[in-house]
Design an enzyme around this catalytic site. Sequence first.
Site, PDB file in Angstrom:
ATOM      1  N   ARG A  96      -3.099   6.745   8.565  1.00  0.00           N
ATOM      2  CA  ARG A  96      -2.601   7.870   9.353  1.00  0.00           C
ATOM      3  C   ARG A  96      -3.476   8.091  10.583  1.00  0.00           C
ATOM      4  NH1 ARG A  96      -2.058  11.570   5.600  1.00  0.00           N
ATOM      5  NH2 ARG A  96       0.175  11.264   5.319  1.00  0.00           N
ATOM      6  N   ALA A  97      -4.781   7.879  10.458  1.00  0.00           N
ATOM      7  CA  ALA A  97      -5.677   8.086  11.588  1.00  0.00           C
ATOM      8  C   ALA A  97      -5.315   7.168  12.744  1.00  0.00           C
ATOM      9  CB  ALA A  97      -7.126   7.855  11.159  1.00  0.00           C
TER      10      ALA A  97
END
Length: 701
Positions: A276-277
């Site tokens: 997700r980062a």
Amino acid sequence: MTSPYPFSAVVGLPDLRLALLLTAVSPAIGGVLVRGEKGTAKSTVVRGLAALLPEVDVVAGCRFACDPLAADPSCPDGPHTAGTPAARRRSALVELPVGATEDRVVGTLDLQRALGEGVKAYEPGLLAAAHRGVLYVDEVNLLPDHLVDLLLDAAAMGRAHVERDGVSVKHAARFLLVGTMNPEEGEPRPQLVDRFGLVVGVAAPATVEPRAEVVRRRLQYENDPAGFAARYVEQDAALAGRIAAARQILPRVTLPDAQLDRIARICIAYRVDGLRADIVVARTAVAVAAWHGRTVVTKDDLRDAARLALPHRRRRDPLDPPGADQERLEEILDQELNGPDDASDDGGSDTDGPDDGPDDGPDDGPDDGPDDGPDTDGPDGGGPDSGGPDGGGPDGGGPPPPSASTGSSDNSGSSGPVDDPGGRPTPEQTMVNTSDVDGGTGPATGPAGDLAFAQAPYKTRLLKIGGRANRQQGSHAGRRSPAHGRHGRVVRSRQPSGKLVSLHLPDTVRAAALRGSRRVHARDLREAVKVGREANLVLFVVDASGSMAARQRMTVVKTAVLSLLRDAYQRRDKVGMITFRGAEATTVLEPTASHEVGVLRLAELRTGGRTPLAAGLRQAARTLHGEKRRDARRRPLLVVVTDGRATSGPDPMTVVPALAGIPAVVVDCESGPVRLGLAGRLARALSADCLPLSALSTVGS
């Protein structure tokens, strides 16, 4: 109506303003979480942002703000055909209060009409009202977990779903999600923080000039809100135009492969969890480029994106302090981004739009123009939780509650099932050393020089309160003790006493059949009774006297309490801590949801002196009775960590009546070949379970 405080009038807070402007350009970033102490203009900046968003065209009469040019085909107020009348209005700013219910957030179905009249009657909730606008959640860390999950899922998918008793409703819910929180009131789960695209910390200025400027502007606004706002109309209009222009550029912005590789290397070096980062950094970098009027992402765009999207994603332990790795991130960014540009990475702009961040003037950001003042943190110096003009702001009856159930068998308490088997070595097997973030080890000491914790906390047995609280009365959702409520497994049905919130369909149909009717009437409706779990107030009373002060022994005790603190965090409990040594007891941690503070207080714990056990119990009774007056819905669990000795003060048995009816667990820390069993005696007097320290871990269960 009072004019909102202008966004451009808020001086300072460059990271917060940039994060909000970027998410206004690209809501796909996933929203912003603002962390800061009270009185730092968190709410003020968010409310000011709403005035900058472009107006939207909506289908006239649609409660879900459908776009006339791209109406939602599943809109409950649809279908909307071509040529449907349209209206124009400002983007909505919807505020979600901490006490909101699930029905109020996602909307509610009128089950009586659905079953009795055969019609699908749906009342929209806050997610529908926020569609194509801003959904602002003040004190998001105090919201129940299931509500936060609903918000984040809707923000990620752009849709809200209501599934209940065979009836399904869905509608568009695309909004800019902004949450604010005060870390003093407890940290949200790391999993939830990770779901916010960007996280920004704010703090009050520590010098005279900025604080004076804060007060000056606040007083000017209070004396003449309309006149004060008029001074910043041009700056706000310039920002609104820039947001609209950036939205037009956004689809044309390209992210070169060289920059994607850099994002991957940065995230790997920073040791973030999951992917997700990487995705959020990429989306944010594209938004930064669009904000600067560029159509190619540059290394500077990556730096801004990484600073806002990564620091909160590297926490390794739920009780690690957030934001501890900012320096490490800067080192990685310098290493990856300060090299020579690649041929495909020139980042040249093919537009004549603005190229500076939101700090450079009315054409480039909210901080220039006639209001240029000292760098500060908001328009006022106080106010509850917001710092701005609109600042946001046990069961009774029956026999005494049963004692807490630990699942251990002892001579002084009842036994019950043990939850969550597995875990780490027992306390005696866990030696001294504290792991750092990167996995290295080294001794950890507090101010008193005591070794603080063993290598890692371990998984503890579930300590819980027997019986079931009635969560229908509003006690707190969590993961510790059984409780009736709106979530959990269905155990039976009953006739509803008020509004029907959870239908028990089989028993409803059965009631109608017993009457010989082919149609369900209101008197046939049956409500499902569910049993889930609640969060409790866990109050630790820790013996820090000389009888516990052997170096290795006290380290083991600290590690045990640390393990219990982590367990309380995971189960959403409120925690407090009392220690006793010498001639008195001290409340080192007032009951709070901030478990990190408990870890710090535990690390600083001093030991030695005599053992005033009675003073510790008396202080616990005062604390619990005070908390009951503040919040009668939260049931307490008393955890006494002691060897049972009392070498100072009165006999502890004289204090026990003050704790009558309070569920408790005594963790027996006595060791050695000769044992007096004093902790067991105390447990019997408290009608509590007695759990040896060696049995606290789930290993071997």
